[in-house]
Design an enzyme around this catalytic site. Structure first.
Site, PDB file in Angstrom:
ATOM      1  N   ASP A   1     -18.938 -10.394 -53.718  1.00  0.00           N
ATOM      2  CA  ASP A   1     -20.445 -10.890 -52.288  1.00  0.00           C
ATOM      3  C   ASP A   1     -21.025 -10.167 -53.277  1.00  0.00           C
ATOM      4  OD1 ASP A   1     -21.859 -10.184 -50.327  1.00  0.00           O
ATOM      5  OD2 ASP A   1     -20.890  -9.345 -49.196  1.00  0.00           O
ATOM      6  N   TRP A   2     -22.587 -10.472 -52.497  1.00  0.00           N
ATOM      7  CA  TRP A   2     -23.927 -11.512 -53.665  1.00  0.00           C
ATOM      8  C   TRP A   2     -23.898  -9.639 -53.696  1.00  0.00           C
ATOM      9  CZ3 TRP A   2     -20.958 -15.088 -52.220  1.00  0.00           C
ATOM     10  CH2 TRP A   2     -21.475 -16.165 -53.010  1.00  0.00           C
TER      11      TRP A   2
END
Ligand code: NAG
Ligand code: NAG
Ligand code: NAG
Ligand code: NAG
Ligand code: NAG
Ligand code: NAG
Ligand code: NAG
Ligand code: NAG
Ligand code: NAG
Ligand code: NAG
Ligand code: NAG
Length: 860
Positions: A280-281
């Site tokens: 995920d970012w």
């Protein structure tokens, strides 16, 4: 996914746990390498061929994003220009193309769950995939099965399906098949235990006043993991999903993107996942550690947004050159990425992204964040909507749950005066896309907020659609859309033949605060004076029909049994065709057949309180102990003998159905055999070369903050620029982490989604369903099983179908139970097993309306 870093406020800690009491995640190494079994065979072979031709820097390029907001997509990796391989464009969201234009805004996952319709799940996936493909996106960042919906107020529950693993698993898999059949890689996310927004990222939590040093930890026992949270991911892997996104949170105090037990053991060994794991970012927290623990792609590539540095990129090249990360591990990352790319046929469909996520201007700099590169056309405004509005309208109608109907619905169209009441009937005064990432709750609600959104191409409000309907029939229609104008609401309701009252409740992702809600809901009551609006109408109009747009359950206790509330509909988050879908149901063009995908409790307390909203571990990671085990939603209500207002699986129709004639038949299945044997040894593809092969090419004009795979100097330590470079490897290389020899296959493993024997069909169950009313309608027969043990839920959903039945028609519904459907996870054996406890099967129309039951035969 983007957070703002705000000065942290003082911490008010509750009890502090000592470190040795904290939940612990056991190591599992080495990271399994892809093997190309089954339907991956061709794609794997092609991937091995192409990766064998790549240099180390080229392989590394595929694994690492080029930096936040540098290129057009929300995440983009480097490419391999020499071999004609483009960088991969990953784009949000699970309900349509985010940050773009002329795209569709589909109903949210929670509506797909309410439809209980496998075909619609597939068609929606395929339609979304077509739009991603047409915009030039290679990877759709969806669908979602984590959060599963542990807690009713979890901010992102609506992005996923339902707090039941079987319902979620089937729809998750169908969505994935649809997306990938359209030629786009689907991403099953978030892996795993991501059940709340609070504390998901330490820097974000500092922004709202908690000075914690580490992100929250979801502490989940092995049985709950298998029987609940991992279950839908097994379905995703079986469906051939190309990507899995690891989550922000920690699991047992080890970060989701470097948790070797979760990634190496559960996902890649036991479930035999063949695609790639993407962070995920900014969920990526270490270089070597994450590589050995099973991460394959770093997103968006930089250490922190636009730091210009990366845990991977040059650092990954260096860590192979200095012997810390074995080359086979980087080969495996690249093979997994390329295999997913080929598997969905991306190579045949690829076009460059023709939109920019960062501006709606036609022209801009190629490298947006740093305003560098050529000034060029960045948005081509390609209309990718096709005729998807028809499908969206249909899903909206087929996911509208009829909860109460005192013989007032469908409307006849002859109503003299129709009152539309509540802000949720009308439009957003700021425009449908007026709040970035839908970060406000103005006007009608048709999706939650955060990265799980897309821009609307238009939004048909209930006011618009119903007004058209009434005017067509020469009636009168008035709307009071100010929910605080109680006098006007009362006056209008008094005159109305029918009052349609619109109320809502919103939630979203933790980086946006809407009305003091940091993603997760602060309460599960209606927003914007909703209860008072309903009561003001109902006290004055004996035909008050309430329509709820919400992200999950809300409390309706104050008015659901008011004698003048003659109808209640839950329309969820229906997307761009909201008003049309609703009008189809209200006016009887569509006979409602949806079923509630969650339980409607009488009080907030009836769900128990699972969310951790105060730091409970000092400055350390807040501890989210999943002590309720598998007992979430209806399982918890059943266990506690708590009577809900509307149960899981409940929903009415304009016709009625009768259930009879339950038949149970044992099928001939071979016995369960735990998987045995060993994998092949890890293949090594090509030569790593020397540092001098990977210096920045002469004359390259470097884009500021862009993440490259190359080195400044052949001095590896200097090239890394890492103050802690070169620590004694034995201090941080986990035991077995670099071992590329053949590894044992786990008993529960051996095939996609786990041991293939788990999916053997053991028992056939059938029942007769008759439409006893006067019009055609859809029914969703639901099959529940009692596994019979003292630690088991009273019942668990296992099978369902949505079927259309003509008036007086009888249909024989038949389904089969697999070994997995009847098994429990045996922690000691580390395998699934069918216990000797007597088991019962139930069939009916909801989790509490189960007229048919039978003892199940003993099977193994
Ligand atoms: C936050 O915690 C860090 C590390 O424990 C400490 O250095 C800092 O002073 C704290 N800041 C605030 C505002 O409490
Ligand atoms: C977390 O800890 C529990 C309790 O020891 C264990 O059963 C489970 O397998 C662990 N899970 C992970 C992912 O470490
Ligand atoms: C890595 O990707 C970038 C961006 O696509 C590209 O400019 C560069 O040439 C690639 N490097 C290699 C080694 O292929
Ligand atoms: C953009 O979309 C169109 C239509 O799908 C496609 O033909 C084109 O190749 C895409 N890319 C560019 C740069 O136009
Ligand atoms: C390598 O990673 C470290 C963090 O582990 C970071 O500080 C450093 O800047 C990185 N180097 C490069 C070249 O990105
Ligand atoms: C190898 O390189 C990685 C990445 O720069 C670095 O983190 C690690 O400390 C290095 N290890 C050794 C033993 O030099
Ligand atoms: C729209 O939403 C914003 C942000 O929540 C709020 O401040 C504003 O009052 C709302 N405006 C209207 C007209 O509803
Ligand atoms: C629940 O939260 C919503 C949104 O912030 C708010 O409008 C409402 O007043 C709250 N309900 C109660 C009972 O506090
Ligand atoms: C129901 O509505 C009627 C008006 O149609 C009103 O007179 C009556 O008081 C209402 N009943 C209640 C219980 O509010
Ligand atoms: C509401 O009251 C009116 C007038 O008494 C009556 O004709 C009508 O049938 C009532 N409607 C409902 C739904 O009870
Ligand atoms: C590598 O060189 C670039 C350009 O001179 C510089 O900005 C960067 O900081 C250097 N990186 C390291 C790790 O020294």
């Amino acid at each position: 996914m983007k957070f703002t870093w705000i000065e942290a406020a003082a911490l008010t800690a509750a009890s502090v746990v000592s470190a040795d009491e904290l939940a612990y995640s056991p190591p599992f190494y080495p990271s399994p390498w892809a093997n190309g079994k089954g339907e991956w065979a061709d794609a794997y072979k092609r991937a091995v061929d192409i990766v064998s031709q790549m240099t180390l820097a080229e392989k590394v390029n595929l694994t690492t994003g080029t930096g936040w907001e540098l290129e057009k997509c929300v995440g983009q990796t480097g490419g391999v220009p020499r071999l004609g391989i483009p960088g991969m464009c990953g784009q949000d969201s699970p309900l349509g193309v985010r940050d773009s234009d002329y795209n569709s805004a589909f109903p949210a996952g929670i509506n797909v769950a309410a439809s209980w319709n496998k075909d619609l799940a597939y068609l929606r996936g395929k339609a979304m995939g077509q739009e991603f493909s047409d915009k030039g996106a290679d990877i759709q960042l969806g669908p979602v099965a984590g959060p599963l919906g542990r807690s009713p107020d979890g901010g992102r529950n609506w992005e996923g399906f339902a707090p039941d693993p079987a319902l979620t698993g089937v729809l998750f898999a169908e969505t994935i098949k649809g997306i990938q059949d359209a030629g786009v890689v689907a991403t099953a996310k978030h892996f795993i235990g991501y059940e709340q927004e609070h504390f998901r990222q330490a820097p974000e939590a500092q922004g709202y006043g908690y000075n914690i040093t580490e992100s929250g930890s979801a502490n989940i026992d092995d049985k709950t993991m298998h029987e609940l949270y991992l279950w839908p991911f097994a379905d995703a892997v079986r469906a051939g999903v190309g990507a899995v996104m690891c989550s922000y949170n920690q699991i047992n105090n080890s970060y989701g993107c470097q948790n070797s037990y979760a990634l190496n053991k559960l996902l890649k060994s036991e479930l035999e996942f063949q695609g790639f794991v993407m962070s995920d970012w900014e969920a990526h927290h270490s270089g070597v550690g994450a590589a050995l623990a099973g991460l394959d792609m770093s997103m968006p590539g930089d250490v922190t947004y636009d730091s210009g540095t990366s845990y991977w990129g040059a650092n990954l090249t260096i860590s192979v050159l200095n012997g810390t990360v074995p080359q086979w591990r980087v080969d495996d990352m690249a093979v997994r990425i390329m295999a997913a790319y080929y598997k969905v046929g991306r190579d045949r469909l690829w076009t460059p992204p023709n939109f920019s996520s960062w501006t709606r201007d036609e022209y801009g700099y190629k490298y947006y964040y740093v305003s560098e590169g050529p000034y060029e056309k960045v948005n081509q405004f390609v209309n990718v909507q096709r005729n998807h509005s028809e499908l969206i309208r249909r899903i909206g109608a087929d996911s509208t749950v009829l909860l109460k109907n005192e013989n007032v619905l469908p409307l006849t169209g002859k109503e003299r005066l129709v009152a539309l009441i509540g802000e949720d009937a009308g439009s957003n005064a700021y425009g449908a896309n007026g709040c970035s990432d839908r970060g406000c709750n103005n006007g009608t609600l048709a999706m939650g907020w955060g990265s799980g959104t897309s821009n609307y191409p238009y939004l048909i409000t209930p006011e618009q659609a119903i007004q058209n309907e009434v005017i067509k029939n020469k009636g009168n229609v008035f709307a009071v859309t100010d929910s605080w104008a109680i006098d006007q609401i009362e006056a209008l309701a008094k005159q109305a033949s029918v009052s349609l009252v619109f109320v809502n409740a919103d939630s979203g992702e933790g980086y946006i605060d809407v009305d003091g809600n940091m993603g997760d809901r602060n309460n599960i009551t209606l927003w914007g004076n909703g209860d008072n609006v309903v009561k003001a109408a109902a006290n004055n109009c004996n035909n008050t029909i309430v329509i709820i747009h919400s992200v999950g359950p809300v409390l309706v206790t104050e008015w659901y049994d008011h004698p003048n509330v003659t109808g209640i509909l839950w329309a969820g988050l229906p997307g761009q065709e909201s008003g049309n879908s609703l009008a189809d149901v209200l006016y009887g063009r569509v006979n409602p057949g949806a079923k509630s995908p969650f339980t409607w409790g009488k009080t907030r307390e009836s769900y128990r309180n699972y969310l951790i909203t105060e730091a409970n571990n000092g400055d350390g990671a807040p501890q989210e102990d999943f002590t309720e085990g598998i007992f979430i939603d209806y399982r918890g209500f059943d266990k506690r003998n708590e009577t809900p207002i509307f149960e899981f699986g409940y929903g009415l129709s304009y016709t009625t159905f009768n259930y009879s004639n339950l038949q149970v038949q044992t099928l001939n299945a071979s016995a369960y055999t735990p998987a045995t044997g060993k994998t092949e040894a890890a293949p090594t593809l090509g030569e790593a070369g020397n540092a001098s092969d990977y210096l920045y090419p002469d004359g390259l004009e470097r884009i500021t903050d862009f993440i490259y795979p190359w080195l400044n100097t052949t001095d590896l330590q200097a090239a890394s620029g890492d103050a802690s470079y070169g620590l004694n490897a034995s201090e941080y290389i986990p035991e077995g982490g670099t071992d590329g020899s053949a590894q044992p296959i786990l008993a529960a493993g051996g095939g996609p989604g786990g041991n293939p024997r788990l999916y053997d069909e053991l028992i056939r169950v059938s029942a007769t369903i008759k439409n006893t009313g006067k019009i055609a309608g859809d029914e969703v027969p639901q099959l529940y099983v009692s596994l019979g043990g003292p630690d088991d839920a009273k019942i668990v959903l296992r099978k369902f179908d949505r079927i259309t039945i003509q008036p007086s028609q009888e249909v024989e519904w038949s389904t089969t139970l697999t070994r997995r459907d009847l098994a429990n996870w045996d922690v000691a054996a580390q395998d699934w097993t069918i216990t000797s406890y007597p088991k019962t099967v139930y069939v009916g129309s909801s989790s509490r309306k189960l007229p048919l039951r039978a003892a199940l035969p003993t099977v193994q």
